[in-house]
Design an enzyme around this catalytic site. Structure first.
Site, PDB file in Angstrom:
ATOM      1  N   ASP A  81       0.826  -1.216   0.000  1.00 38.96           N
ATOM      2  CA  ASP A  81       0.000   0.000   0.000  1.00 38.96           C
ATOM      3  C   ASP A  81       0.857   1.262   0.000  1.00 38.96           C
ATOM      4  OD1 ASP A  81       0.755  -0.884   2.615  1.00 38.96           O
ATOM      5  OD2 ASP A  81      -0.733   0.424   3.543  1.00 38.96           O
ATOM      6  N   GLU A 146       0.224  -1.472   5.765  1.00 42.52           N
ATOM      7  CA  GLU A 146       1.282  -0.916   6.628  1.00 42.52           C
ATOM      8  C   GLU A 146       1.020   0.553   6.906  1.00 42.52           C
ATOM      9  OE1 GLU A 146       4.938   1.173   7.812  1.00 42.52           O
ATOM     10  OE2 GLU A 146       3.747   1.543   6.029  1.00 42.52           O
TER      11      GLU A 146
HETATM   12  C1  LIG Z   1       1.690   3.838  14.322  1.00 41.77           C
HETATM   13  S1  LIG Z   1       0.967   3.128  12.984  1.00 41.77           S
HETATM   14  C2  LIG Z   1       1.277   4.279  11.702  1.00 41.77           C
HETATM   15  C3  LIG Z   1       2.447   3.940  10.901  1.00 41.77           C
HETATM   16  C4  LIG Z   1       3.099   5.118  10.248  1.00 41.77           C
HETATM   17  N1  LIG Z   1       4.252   4.669   9.499  1.00 41.77           N
HETATM   18  C5  LIG Z   1       4.950   5.458   8.699  1.00 41.77           C
HETATM   19  C6  LIG Z   1       6.196   4.892   8.106  1.00 41.77           C
HETATM   20  O1  LIG Z   1       4.565   6.583   8.412  1.00 41.77           O
HETATM   21  C7  LIG Z   1       3.538   6.127  11.298  1.00 41.77           C
HETATM   22  O2  LIG Z   1       4.640   6.023  11.851  1.00 41.77           O
HETATM   23  O3  LIG Z   1       2.753   7.033  11.609  1.00 41.77           O
HETATM   24 ZN   LIG Z   2       6.646   2.277   4.045  1.00 40.75          ZN
HETATM   25 ZN   LIG Z   3       4.900   5.130   4.476  1.00 38.38          ZN
END
Ligand SMILES: CSCC[C@H](NC(C)=O)C(=O)O
Ligand SMILES: [Zn+2]
Ligand SMILES: [Zn+2]
Length: 407
Positions: A81, A146
């Site tokens: 995704d 993800e």
């Molecule tokens: C905590 S779940 C969300 C996942 C998201 N990952 C990235 C890489 O942006 C973040 O860190 O906000």
């Molecule tokens: Zn990523």
């Molecule tokens: Zn990302």
């Protein structure tokens, strides 16, 4: 043989084809991605299993069985995704995979992380074409969701019996670009905590000095969190050796409350996105939050929308045979590695949480960090160099000698 300027490397064409699939939230074309991966599995002659870990959420697993399949395997993980775009802010259609005169390929997912998916695939295509076989099995996992927290993706898969069957010994997953000559590798991640603090208060007419209002409590809460934010920012700004992953970030991301201009609200809520390094004592940190709430007034409560508690990191010492294999190969390729804690959250946190070593690595040097940004791009030369990096890494990782407890 010299390739003419106009003849594109077939690996680049596959990459651009994958960028054109709209696996973008909120309605990713996961069926399109599975069809694409199914075709690749046929081309490579590798079986592909599909596991529906949640309704409509399928993890695809491609497997290249090793010559000694009882050994623990090497997992190459990537998510399918991508995050949405503000199309009007892009130079080109974000899903057209336009390549400019400098060889920069523009598109959502060029860095995060469709590049890595195709680099794994193309490295394996080349190794298979050269007739190679390796002792350990390689599993490629292609996971959904993800970008929305991984709950219906890797988090569900990691607890699925099919994951245990993979008998994973070591995992590679995504990292970040590095604008310099060096490559960044991530051996751990900060813990995401998403918290909402609820401040109740006395209601009343908007024309009066009502005591004990929700807004006064809200202000004290905001002050405590943002003062801490400032201290952490200072720590980062004044330390030569700290990166973002070494300090706690605090960002106020939502405020709710109120029904009318002249009605003092009975409750106001504020939400924060906290990212906490693995070196912080999480119990102590929560005690601090409780203390801020108690100091801010009566009846304040909090709840978590996200509270990741595992703090496992992967050893980057030479007594970790996986790290040694990884880092010595990079050294042989004259690559400089910068070891960091990933500032945000990837699926690696679920892999490390079950005790497996995992390294976050996207082989993109000389590249600005543009994940989730407008005009995300990757240069085709950098992309192609990444394939050769995996081509060298995989034979070494899959030949890590049997460790105690294996076989
Ligand atoms: C905590 S779940 C969300 C996942 C998201 N990952 C990235 C890489 O942006 C973040 O860190 O906000
Ligand atoms: Zn990523
Ligand atoms: Zn990302």
């Amino acid at each position: 043989m010299l390739l003419s300027k106009s003849r594109e490397d077939p690996a680049v064409s596959v990459f651009r084809e994958y960028i054109r699939l709209k696996t973008v939230h909120p309605e990713p074309d996961y069926d399109g991605a599975l069809k694409f991966l199914g075709r690749i599995s046929e081309e490579l002659g590798l079986p592909m299993k599909k596991i529906e870990v949640c309704p409509g959420r399928v993890v695809a697993i491609m497997t290249w069985t090793g010559t000694n399949p009882s050994l623990k395997s090497v997992l190459l993980n990537s998510h399918t995704d991508v995050v949405p775009v503000y199309q009007e802010q892009w130079k080109y259609d974000a899903f057209a995979a336009v390549k400019d005169a400098e060889g920069n390929i523009y598109g959502r997912g060029t860095q995060d992380m469709k590049c890595v998916t195709i680099q794994y695939i193309e490295a394996i295509r080349r190794l298979k074409a050269a007739g190679k076989r390796f002792p350990r099995t390689i599993h490629l996992t292609f996971v959904p969701d993800e970008e929305v927290g991984g709950h219906k993706g890797m988090e569900s898969f990691i607890n699925h019996p099919e994951f245990k069957k993979l008998n994973v010994g070591f995992a590679l997953d995504e990292g970040l670009a590095n604008p310099t000559e060096a490559f960044t590798v991530f051996y751990g991640e900060r813990n995401p905590w998403w918290i909402t603090i609820r401040c109740p208060g006395s209601p009343g007419h908007g024309s009066r000095f009502v005591e004990n209002t929700a807004a006064e409590k809200l202000r004290r809460i905001i002050n405590s969190f943002l003062a801490f934010r400032e201290r952490e920012k200072q720590r980062l700004d004044t330390s030569e050796c700290f990166t973002l992953g070494d300090v706690t970030t605090v960002n106020m991301t939502m405020v709710h409350g109120g029904v009318a201009y002249n009605v003092i609200p009975a409750e106001m809520d504020v939400s924060f996105d906290l990212r906490i390094p693995p070196t912080v004592d999480l119990q102590e940190f929560e005690e601090q939050i409780k203390a801020w709430c108690a100091e801010a007034g009566e009846g304040i409560t909090y709840e978590f929308a996200q509270k990741f508690m595992q703090q496992n990191t992967t050893s980057t010492e030479d007594n970790n045979p996986w790290w040694k294999a990884f880092s010595s190969t990079c050294k042989a390729l004259n690559m400089t590695l910068e070891k960091e804690i990933f500032p945000a959250a990837t699926d690696s946190r679920f892999i490390r949480a079950v005790g497996l070593p995992a390294i976050g690595f996207s082989p993109m040097n000389r590249t600005p960090i543009l994940l989730h940004d407008h005009n995300e791009f990757l240069n085709e030369e950098v992309f192609l160099r990444g394939i050769t990096v995996y081509e060298r890494l995989l034979p070494v990782l899959t030949a890590v000698p049997a460790q105690s407890g294996e076989e």
